[in-house]
Motif scaffolding. Structure first.
Motif, PDB file in Angstrom:
ATOM      1  N   VAL B 476      -9.561  -0.856  61.457  1.00  0.00           N
ATOM      2  CA  VAL B 476      -9.686  -1.929  62.442  1.00  0.00           C
ATOM      3  C   VAL B 476     -10.503  -3.048  61.810  1.00  0.00           C
ATOM      4  CG1 VAL B 476     -10.755  -2.573  64.641  1.00  0.00           C
ATOM      5  CG2 VAL B 476      -9.458  -0.443  64.462  1.00  0.00           C
ATOM      6  N   LYS B 477      -9.937  -4.253  61.873  1.00  0.00           N
ATOM      7  CA  LYS B 477     -10.658  -5.406  61.326  1.00  0.00           C
ATOM      8  C   LYS B 477     -10.939  -6.374  62.468  1.00  0.00           C
ATOM      9  CE  LYS B 477      -7.895  -6.788  57.738  1.00  0.00           C
ATOM     10  NZ  LYS B 477      -7.539  -7.267  56.412  1.00  0.00           N
ATOM     11  N   MET B 478     -12.221  -6.758  62.607  1.00  0.00           N
ATOM     12  CA  MET B 478     -12.523  -7.746  63.642  1.00  0.00           C
ATOM     13  C   MET B 478     -12.918  -9.060  62.974  1.00  0.00           C
ATOM     14  SD  MET B 478     -15.037  -7.690  66.960  1.00  0.00           S
ATOM     15  CE  MET B 478     -14.098  -6.592  67.981  1.00  0.00           C
ATOM     16  N   ASN B 479     -12.258 -10.121  63.426  1.00  0.00           N
ATOM     17  CA  ASN B 479     -12.515 -11.442  62.854  1.00  0.00           C
ATOM     18  C   ASN B 479     -13.645 -12.139  63.605  1.00  0.00           C
ATOM     19  OD1 ASN B 479     -10.180 -11.306  61.010  1.00  0.00           O
ATOM     20  ND2 ASN B 479      -9.066 -11.199  62.963  1.00  0.00           N
ATOM     21  N   ARG B 480     -14.009 -13.309  63.098  1.00  0.00           N
ATOM     22  CA  ARG B 480     -15.163 -14.004  63.698  1.00  0.00           C
ATOM     23  C   ARG B 480     -14.914 -14.445  65.130  1.00  0.00           C
ATOM     24  NH1 ARG B 480     -18.529 -17.984  59.945  1.00  0.00           N
ATOM     25  NH2 ARG B 480     -16.855 -19.390  60.484  1.00  0.00           N
ATOM     26  N   ASP B 481     -13.660 -14.633  65.498  1.00  0.00           N
ATOM     27  CA  ASP B 481     -13.380 -15.030  66.884  1.00  0.00           C
ATOM     28  C   ASP B 481     -13.215 -13.816  67.812  1.00  0.00           C
ATOM     29  OD1 ASP B 481     -11.006 -14.022  66.010  1.00  0.00           O
ATOM     30  OD2 ASP B 481      -9.790 -15.774  66.525  1.00  0.00           O
ATOM     31  N   GLY B 482     -13.442 -12.629  67.278  1.00  0.00           N
ATOM     32  CA  GLY B 482     -13.348 -11.427  68.102  1.00  0.00           C
ATOM     33  C   GLY B 482     -11.950 -10.843  68.147  1.00  0.00           C
ATOM     34  N   SER B 483     -10.982 -11.520  67.544  1.00  0.00           N
ATOM     35  CA  SER B 483      -9.623 -10.962  67.499  1.00  0.00           C
ATOM     36  C   SER B 483      -9.587  -9.827  66.480  1.00  0.00           C
ATOM     37  CB  SER B 483      -8.612 -12.046  67.149  1.00  0.00           C
ATOM     38  OG  SER B 483      -8.824 -12.482  65.823  1.00  0.00           O
ATOM     39  N   VAL B 484      -8.610  -8.954  66.659  1.00  0.00           N
ATOM     40  CA  VAL B 484      -8.616  -7.712  65.883  1.00  0.00           C
ATOM     41  C   VAL B 484      -7.270  -7.472  65.225  1.00  0.00           C
ATOM     42  CG1 VAL B 484      -8.547  -5.199  66.212  1.00  0.00           C
ATOM     43  CG2 VAL B 484     -10.476  -6.511  67.099  1.00  0.00           C
ATOM     44  N   GLN B 485      -7.335  -6.972  64.009  1.00  0.00           N
ATOM     45  CA  GLN B 485      -6.125  -6.459  63.367  1.00  0.00           C
ATOM     46  C   GLN B 485      -6.292  -4.965  63.179  1.00  0.00           C
ATOM     47  OE1 GLN B 485      -6.890  -9.446  60.539  1.00  0.00           O
ATOM     48  NE2 GLN B 485      -4.693  -9.650  60.065  1.00  0.00           N
ATOM     49  N   VAL B 486      -5.235  -4.230  63.419  1.00  0.00           N
ATOM     50  CA  VAL B 486      -5.257  -2.798  63.139  1.00  0.00           C
ATOM     51  C   VAL B 486      -4.221  -2.532  62.059  1.00  0.00           C
ATOM     52  CG1 VAL B 486      -5.156  -0.475  64.095  1.00  0.00           C
ATOM     53  CG2 VAL B 486      -5.753  -2.396  65.577  1.00  0.00           C
ATOM     54  N   LEU B 487      -4.645  -1.845  61.022  1.00  0.00           N
ATOM     55  CA  LEU B 487      -3.764  -1.537  59.899  1.00  0.00           C
ATOM     56  C   LEU B 487      -3.571  -0.031  59.830  1.00  0.00           C
ATOM     57  CD1 LEU B 487      -5.020  -4.359  59.266  1.00  0.00           C
ATOM     58  CD2 LEU B 487      -4.889  -3.748  56.866  1.00  0.00           C
ATOM     59  N   CYS B 488      -2.340   0.372  59.738  1.00  0.00           N
ATOM     60  CA  CYS B 488      -2.088   1.807  59.689  1.00  0.00           C
ATOM     61  C   CYS B 488      -0.775   2.030  58.935  1.00  0.00           C
ATOM     62  CB  CYS B 488      -2.010   2.357  61.113  1.00  0.00           C
ATOM     63  SG  CYS B 488      -1.721   4.137  61.188  1.00  0.00           S
ATOM     64  N   GLY B 489      -0.736   3.073  58.137  1.00  0.00           N
ATOM     65  CA  GLY B 489       0.445   3.313  57.299  1.00  0.00           C
ATOM     66  C   GLY B 489       1.597   3.983  58.002  1.00  0.00           C
ATOM     67  N   THR B 490       1.590   3.918  59.313  1.00  0.00           N
ATOM     68  CA  THR B 490       2.692   4.521  60.062  1.00  0.00           C
ATOM     69  C   THR B 490       3.809   3.499  60.219  1.00  0.00           C
ATOM     70  OG1 THR B 490       3.231   5.691  62.121  1.00  0.00           O
ATOM     71  CG2 THR B 490       1.731   3.815  62.308  1.00  0.00           C
ATOM     72  N   GLN B 491       4.790   3.787  61.031  1.00  0.00           N
ATOM     73  CA  GLN B 491       5.878   2.854  61.283  1.00  0.00           C
ATOM     74  C   GLN B 491       6.374   3.060  62.713  1.00  0.00           C
ATOM     75  OE1 GLN B 491       6.278   4.495  57.823  1.00  0.00           O
ATOM     76  NE2 GLN B 491       5.913   6.249  59.132  1.00  0.00           N
ATOM     77  N   ASP B 492       6.954   1.979  63.253  1.00  0.00           N
ATOM     78  CA  ASP B 492       7.469   2.041  64.629  1.00  0.00           C
ATOM     79  C   ASP B 492       8.986   2.101  64.565  1.00  0.00           C
ATOM     80  OD1 ASP B 492       8.206   1.660  67.289  1.00  0.00           O
ATOM     81  OD2 ASP B 492       6.570   0.258  67.693  1.00  0.00           O
ATOM     82  N   LEU B 493       9.554   3.212  64.993  1.00  0.00           N
ATOM     83  CA  LEU B 493      11.014   3.361  64.950  1.00  0.00           C
ATOM     84  C   LEU B 493      11.648   2.737  66.184  1.00  0.00           C
ATOM     85  CD1 LEU B 493      11.283   7.144  63.989  1.00  0.00           C
ATOM     86  CD2 LEU B 493      10.497   5.231  62.629  1.00  0.00           C
ATOM     87  N   GLY B 494      10.809   2.136  67.015  1.00  0.00           N
ATOM     88  CA  GLY B 494      11.282   1.647  68.300  1.00  0.00           C
ATOM     89  C   GLY B 494      10.665   2.483  69.403  1.00  0.00           C
ATOM     90  N   THR B 495       9.890   3.483  68.997  1.00  0.00           N
ATOM     91  CA  THR B 495       9.298   4.413  69.948  1.00  0.00           C
ATOM     92  C   THR B 495       8.095   3.813  70.666  1.00  0.00           C
ATOM     93  OG1 THR B 495       8.088   5.251  68.067  1.00  0.00           O
ATOM     94  CG2 THR B 495      10.039   6.468  68.730  1.00  0.00           C
ATOM     95  N   GLY B 496       7.483   2.786  70.093  1.00  0.00           N
ATOM     96  CA  GLY B 496       6.350   2.140  70.758  1.00  0.00           C
ATOM     97  C   GLY B 496       5.038   2.270  70.014  1.00  0.00           C
ATOM     98  N   THR B 497       5.104   2.530  68.702  1.00  0.00           N
ATOM     99  CA  THR B 497       3.880   2.714  67.922  1.00  0.00           C
ATOM    100  C   THR B 497       2.992   1.464  67.956  1.00  0.00           C
ATOM    101  OG1 THR B 497       5.252   4.090  66.498  1.00  0.00           O
ATOM    102  CG2 THR B 497       3.038   3.604  65.715  1.00  0.00           C
ATOM    103  N   TYR B 498       3.593   0.280  67.805  1.00  0.00           N
ATOM    104  CA  TYR B 498       2.814  -0.956  67.902  1.00  0.00           C
ATOM    105  C   TYR B 498       2.030  -0.993  69.213  1.00  0.00           C
ATOM    106  CZ  TYR B 498       5.310  -3.384  64.075  1.00  0.00           C
ATOM    107  OH  TYR B 498       5.800  -3.768  62.854  1.00  0.00           O
ATOM    108  N   THR B 499       2.709  -0.586  70.263  1.00  0.00           N
ATOM    109  CA  THR B 499       2.134  -0.708  71.601  1.00  0.00           C
ATOM    110  C   THR B 499       0.981   0.264  71.806  1.00  0.00           C
ATOM    111  OG1 THR B 499       4.346  -1.325  72.338  1.00  0.00           O
ATOM    112  CG2 THR B 499       2.735  -0.781  74.060  1.00  0.00           C
ATOM    113  N   ILE B 500       1.164   1.532  71.403  1.00  0.00           N
ATOM    114  CA  ILE B 500       0.078   2.495  71.657  1.00  0.00           C
ATOM    115  C   ILE B 500      -1.143   2.202  70.793  1.00  0.00           C
ATOM    116  CG2 ILE B 500       1.567   4.318  72.568  1.00  0.00           C
ATOM    117  CD1 ILE B 500       1.219   5.710  69.772  1.00  0.00           C
ATOM    118  N   ILE B 501      -0.920   1.696  69.579  1.00  0.00           N
ATOM    119  CA  ILE B 501      -2.064   1.318  68.732  1.00  0.00           C
ATOM    120  C   ILE B 501      -2.837   0.184  69.416  1.00  0.00           C
ATOM    121  CG2 ILE B 501      -2.739   0.224  66.545  1.00  0.00           C
ATOM    122  CD1 ILE B 501      -0.485   1.791  65.181  1.00  0.00           C
TER     123      ILE B 501
END
Lengths: 466, 766
Positions: B476-501
């Motif tokens: 998890v990376k938090m930027n100076r404006d408080g916005s966040v990036q999450v990096l993970c080596g998984t993949q979303d097959l359409g199942t909703g991985t982006y969403t649950i993360i």
């Protein structure tokens, strides 16, 4: 071969140099580089990922219909409006896109643009929206992820919302005001009128395209670089009564036939029967004449027309009875350049009853294992006239001449039916293939024959008696 | 924050997979139940929906570059042949042809273990790769294919599994068609023969299931591009790291120089877990012609060459006492791997789903001249459950016991191999709730329904693993404006991985979900996470994301403590700011804090916890089917499916239901439609497109009710999540088959249950 084709793609007038036989899908994805329209790689109208809308002016009104762009020659969009998903998008999501989002009606998303287009096309049809017809409108879109339940929910939301304001005269204005389609749709009618329509040249007189929905599946490679012969769609009235006959012009599509009041008089449940045939985008393109000429032994509409006294008027003033049109597997009593101009159905005398049966692995959007149509006219208990046809049991779509003749003049009872079953057995000659074994098809043909009577005469004939 | 390195054990099929993984030192604080949460468990629409409904999501299928070239694969038209000669000279002369690879000029790269090569001189199924052509356009590549002159020496072939095991059958390799190594798998516990002797009733039945094709809507494909010595591969894949390693290994390059990216993908269902030859061939050609290459398979290749669910030919013998005790079950099964090694078993449900002391199974994996199998949504379990649940219904009928009562009688609270209790097994609750929802009480005896259209009810249960495991990491990376990036080596097959993360991160850090950006499916940018298969994605990565977010929160509190000069334990974190607990006005927001810290990005990496060794981790469920069968035409209509499952915590009710609906329709498809058909005389596949390979449309979709009987499974992980992709599909065909029997009183023991089989069975009964 290339010639100029003028049309409007989304909000842009285009003048494209192309062979008229190139598929619209290839133009959209490869030339126009619009990748929202997908290709499920079937190129046979069986997945709906490539669905687009075609708008055209008919009787001074702009009408839209959904078609499979993988089976649609670009020559056919000459003078028309083509709408892809990019042409639906605007600054914010449309209510259709919003409903699909809120209901999670998209999973991997690859099929989603096709669903959005089919649904928007449905609303543009100005049908009184209801959930059943909305579902029918997307029945040609295959999704392998969602299980469709969320899509049904989205459709339901859309239909409910539309019910709140479905009393508009002009559906396009209405949909623009509710942001279902972008503002520019209001300008399309005038812009289409202003388009310069150049008459298209034909390079090969034997490449005749009606709807193209079968021809492109079978022979895209032969067509894509050619300038084709398009069956003219100019007739002011496509289906009309004259004397004791109904005439169907050669360019009439399945969808036009099913909504014709003239046809409904003859076959009251034609709309229901029509839904069992292919999918809406296919029915929007495919022609009745094309169905006949394609000569598939299990062609649904041909099977229906065979029960009636139907004649084909060809463009060289020759007339051939439909029952004599099929000489052998895919062999026709016509030359390569002859085109069906009109189909004439003699209206049967007296009150007739009609039934159609179709069994396929999948109920919808599938080719029948066996199909059968039956028309019958009774006086008291006596069969005055009848016609029985069965598909998938011979090299040609089969009219059962002997069985029909046997039935005529007999009383309607269990004995007559049992007698007829024996003749059916002799008249049919099914073979085993992907759609079932020969024995199964033989059995199914006879079951269908019984089913005609059980459905038409539930008080007189019961399954137990047979 | 601290970590430890452990030996991690995961159970999947017969394998106890041991890996070394870095896991949190201490157990994480448990995530509260959903009722006490704001975002997790709720109906949050998928965060990538907008791109999908507007068609702006770019799939590998859509990826392009200005100077891109196109690759096409020439495939064998014969089921078994040796290439005697191959002449590409005419094709090479065609304007626009850039490169042609054949066995003669392609590098010697082993494929399918040592069984074949990237391009082999022997082709062993219709669809096996013969040549790879790269050209300016797809049309030119296709034209070039037709100009390649290949002389084949056709060999005697065998495509039918039961034919292939006969002594006189053509051999695919020198060894028998059931290979000596790993061709036969035996399992037993207790004494099967003894168990049969002790039974009051014994029945023996044969079951067959068909070969089914995944047919995801987006075809397999890659776009490859070299940037100096780095290879970038956009691939429609379920496992970016696994693809990367295969490609790097094939090309003999450092893994650090291969970057695999998966942006959007149109479904996989198991077929996209492994690297395709096309990616490697495209990379080789691309390097030579110094241009990016795009290769997308056509639907025919999809139906021939990228995997399938193997068939099964199961003979089951089972015995029970009159009181319902199962005394013994035995299974012999033959399944085809296709022409190259693959899994093809089906015995696990029989071995593990119900209490039975005496089990014996013998399974054989058979080579045939057909496309190789690949994992397909619950490999083996779908086939095995259909057969098991069919014979159990027959046994119950024979001892005159309600089939539901029979299952309850044979309930096992422990894993019978390891003797460990399950972390959770609320199957009895699932039975009760499911039975009520389908109105099980209204069920009539088999065939007792009146009329031409007969109605029936049936059910089947489900066991699967789906607990996930380490190693899996997220940053998890938090930027100076408080916005966040999450990096993970998984993949979303359409199942909703982006969403649950996004949901987990938003829940823990109490920040708006739209300020979170998720980057997954990129080997160069993300920490490692496993391939998305086996229903392990959510259970493996959700604790890692949760850990990372918790660590970020801890880091923010500790930093605030330094900035505000207040001890950390006197601070409270809430809605993106930190304040003094006793004086709320003494506060600092995340952005202000990070600015004060003079950092631009705060980083925290989380890890998946170690799995428990004291319990067995599985998922359970039951599905009930309400069907009607037209006895005149043999057509089956499924009216309703009720699915009641114990699957741990629900992360998102919408994506959960999507997965269940999709799994159930795929199960319905397997029960009634899916079938690869091969012409036995030519060895050619007849069902190579959607036209002939039928799958359901919206019109075949029944009413579906999804009941989740579990709130959480805290013994699995701090998030308590288990996988659902496969559990959703496993019991559907068995439930439909049992309902069809209940409707018509005649058993169809082979899938798919077509009108043909029903009508023939009804007719032969008279």
């Amino acid at each position: 071969m290339a010639q100029k084709i003028n049309f409007i793609l989304n909000n842009v007038e285009l003048s494209v140099e192309s062979a008229t036989g190139k598929t619209l899908l290839d133009f959209i994805r490869k030339d126009a580089k619009l990748t929202g329209t997908k290709e499920g790689c079937c190129r046979e109208g069986d997945c709906g990922a490539c669905t687009v809308l075609i708008g055209e002016i008919i009787n001074d009104e702009l009408h839209y219909k959904s078609v499979n762009s993988c089976l649609y020659p670009i020559g056919k969009v000459n003078g028309k409006h083509v709408v892809t998903i990019e042409g639906i998008n605007s600054d914010e999501l449309t209510p259709v896109q919003h409903a699909y989002t809120e209901e999670n009606a998209s999973q991997c998303g690859f099929c989603t643009p096709g669903f959005i287009i089919s649904t928007t096309g449905y609303l543009l049809k100005n049908d009184k929206p209801n959930i059943d017809s909305a579902i029918n409108a997307v029945a040609g879109n295959v999704c392998r992820c969602t299980g469709y339940v969320s899509i049904k929910r989205a459709l339901n939301d859309i239909v409910e919302e539309m019910k709140l304001y479905d009393n508009s005269d002009n559906v396009i204005t209405e949909l623009i005001s509710k942001k279902y389609i972008p503002e520019y749709f209001s300008t399309i009618k005038e812009r289409l009128k202003r388009l310069e329509i150049i008459e298209l040249k034909e390079s090969n007189k034997t490449l005749i395209v009606g709807g193209g929905t079968d021809l492109y599946v079978q022979r895209e490679d032969d067509l894509k670089n050619e300038d084709l012969v398009f069956v003219s769609a100019d007739a002011a009235e496509k289906i009309y009564k004259e004397g004791n006959s109904i005439f169907i012009t050669g360019s009439t599509t399945f969808q036009e036939l099913a909504h014709s009041d003239v046809i409904k008089e003859l076959i009251p449940n034609i709309e229901e029967v029509n839904k069992l045939i292919a999918s809406l985008p296919i029915r929007n393109s495919a022609t009745i004449a094309g169905n006949i000429v394609n000569a598939s032994p299990i062609a649904d509409m041909t099977i229906i027309l065979l029960t009636l006294n139907t004649a084909l008027h060809l463009n060289d003033n020759r007339t051939v009875p439909l029952r004599e049109f099929f000489l052998g597997y895919k062999t026709l009593a016509k030359s390569e350049t002859e085109i069906i101009e009109k189909i004439e159905i003699q209206i049967p005398e007296g009150k007739t009853l009609f039934n159609f049966e179709k069994v396929s692995k999948r109920t919808h959007l599938d080719i029948a294992s066996v199909n059968s149509a039956f028309i019958i006219s009774l006086e008291d208990k006596k069969i005055v006239s009848c016609g029985l046809s069965i598909g998938g049991v011979a090299p040609i779509p089969l009219f059962l001449k002997e069985t029909s003749a046997y039935l005529e003049g007999k009383d309607l009872d269990t004995e007559t039916i049992k007698g007829a079953l024996k003749i059916i057995d002799k008249e049919i000659s099914p073979i085993s293939d992907v759609r079932g074994s020969a024995e199964y098809k033989r059995l199914l043909a006879k079951q269908m024959f019984k089913s005609h009577f059980i459905k038409l005469f539930p008080d007189k004939i019961s399954v137990e008696d047979l | 924050m601290s970590r430890k390195i452990i030996k991690s054990k995961t159970y999947l099929y017969d394998e106890k997979i041991e890996t070394i993984a870095e896991v949190p030192e201490k157990e994480l604080e448990l995530l509260p139940l959903n009722k006490d949460l704001k975002i997790i468990g709720k109906k949050i629409p998928r965060v990538d929906a907008e791109e999908k409904v507007t068609g702006t999501a770019v799939y590998t299928f859509d990826k392009s570059f200005t100077n891109i070239a196109y690759g096409k694969t020439l495939r064998s038209p014969h089921p078994f042949a040796k290439i005697e000669s191959i002449d590409t000279s005419k094709a090479e002369k065609l304007k626009g042809v850039l490169k042609i690879l054949t066995y003669k000029n392609a590098p010697d790269i082993g494929w399918y273990g040592s069984y074949s090569k990237l391009l082999d001189q022997t082709v062993r199924y219709e669809g096996d790769e013969v040549a790879f052509i790269v050209a300016e356009t797809e049309a030119i590549a296709e034209k070039a294919m037709s100009l390649i002159d290949v002389k084949y020496k056709e060999l005697d072939f065998v495509t039918d599994t039961l034919e292939a095991i006969k002594d006189n059958a053509p051999k695919i390799y020198e060894d028998s068609n059931i290979p000596k190594t790993r061709g036969h798998a035996h399992y037993s516990r207790g004494n099967f023969e003894e168990g049969i002797k002790n039974a009051d009733v014994v029945i023996e039945r044969d079951y067959t299931t068909q070969v089914a094709i995944h047919n995801p809507t987006e075809p397999h494909g890659s776009v490859v591009k070299w940037e100096d010595d780095q290879l970038i591969v956009w691939d429609s894949t379920q496992g970016v790291f696994s693809i990367r390693d295969t490609i790097a290994n094939s090309l003999n390059m450092p893994e650090s120089k291969v970057r695999v990216i998966k942006e959007y993908m149109g479904g996989g269902f198991g077929a996209k877990l492994e690297a395709g030859k096309y990616s490697v061939m495209a990379a080789i050609a691309s390097k030579e012609i110094k241009r990016p290459v795009k290769v997308i398979l056509d639907r025919k290749a999809m139906n021939l060459a990228v995997g399938n669910r193997p068939d099964s030919h199961q003979k089951i013998k089972a015995g029970a006492k009159k009181d319902g005790t199962l005394t013994a079950m035995g299974l012999t099964n033959y399944g085809t791997m296709g022409a190259y090694p693959a899994g093809a078993g089906a015995h696990w449900p029989l071995r593990s789903l119900y209490k039975c002391d005496n089990i014996e199974t013998n399974e054989y994996r058979v080579f045939t001249n057909t496309g190789r199998a690949r994992p397909f949504r619950a490999p083996g379990h779908v086939q095995g459950t259909f057969a098991l649940e069919s014979i159990l219904d027959d046994l119950a009928e024979k001892i005159d016991m309600d089939p539901l009562e029979f299952r309850i009688k044979n309930f096992t609270p422990i894993d019978q191999d390891s003797k460990r209790p399950y972390t959770s097994k609320k199957l009895i609750e699932a039975y009760k709730m499911g039975a009520k929802a389908i109105n099980w009480e209204s069920r009539k005896p088999a065939g007792a329904s009146d009329g031409i259209v007969k109605r029936g009810l049936g059910f089947a249960s489900q066991i699967w693993w789906g607990g996930g495991s380490p190693p899996a990491y997220a940053t998890v990376k938090m930027n100076r404006d408080g916005s966040v990036q999450v990096l993970c080596g998984t993949q979303d097959l359409g199942t909703g991985t982006y969403t649950i993360i996004s949901q987990i991160t938003a829940e823990v850090l109490e920040i708006p979900i739209d300020t979170i950006d998720v980057l997954i499916g990129d080997t160069q940018a993300t920490p490692y996470a496993p391939s998305s298969g086996g229903s392990t994605t959510a259970p493996s990565i959700s604790p890692a994301v949760y850990d990372a977010a918790l660590q970020m929160k801890a880091k923010l509190i500790a930093s605030a403590s330094a900035v505000l000069d207040i001890p950390g334990k006197e601070l409270t974190y809430s809605n993106g700011k930190i304040f003094e607990t006793k004086n709320e006005s003494n506060s600092i927001t995340n952005p202000k804090l990070i600015r004060k810290m003079r950092e631009r990005v705060l980083i925290a990496t989380g890890a998946r916890n170690q799995n428990t060794d004291k319990y067995a981790i599985n998922t359970f469920g039951v599905q009930f089917a309400d069907v009607e069968v037209n006895t005149l035409t043999g057509k089956v209509k499924v009216n309703k499916i009720v699915a009641a499952h114990d699957i741990g915590r629900t992360l998102n009710r919408l994506t959960l239901e999507n997965q269940f609906h999709g799994g159930i329709i795929m199960g319905l498809s397997f029960a009634l439609m899916d079938e690869r058909v091969i012409d036995e005389y030519t060895g050619k596949v007849l069902t190579t497109n959607y036209h002939d390979y039928k799958m359901p449309t919206i019109k075949e979709t029944p009413e579906i009710e999804v009941i989740i009987v579990s709130e959480n499974d805290p013994l699995v992980s701090a998030t308590g999540v288990k996988g659902i992709g496969e559990p959703a599909m496993i019991p559907t065909p068995g439930a439909i088959a049992n309902a069809v029997y209940n409707a018509i009183g005649v058993r169809i023991n082979s899938l798919p249950i077509t009108p043909d089989k029903i009508l023939t069975a009804l007719n032969s009964r008279g």
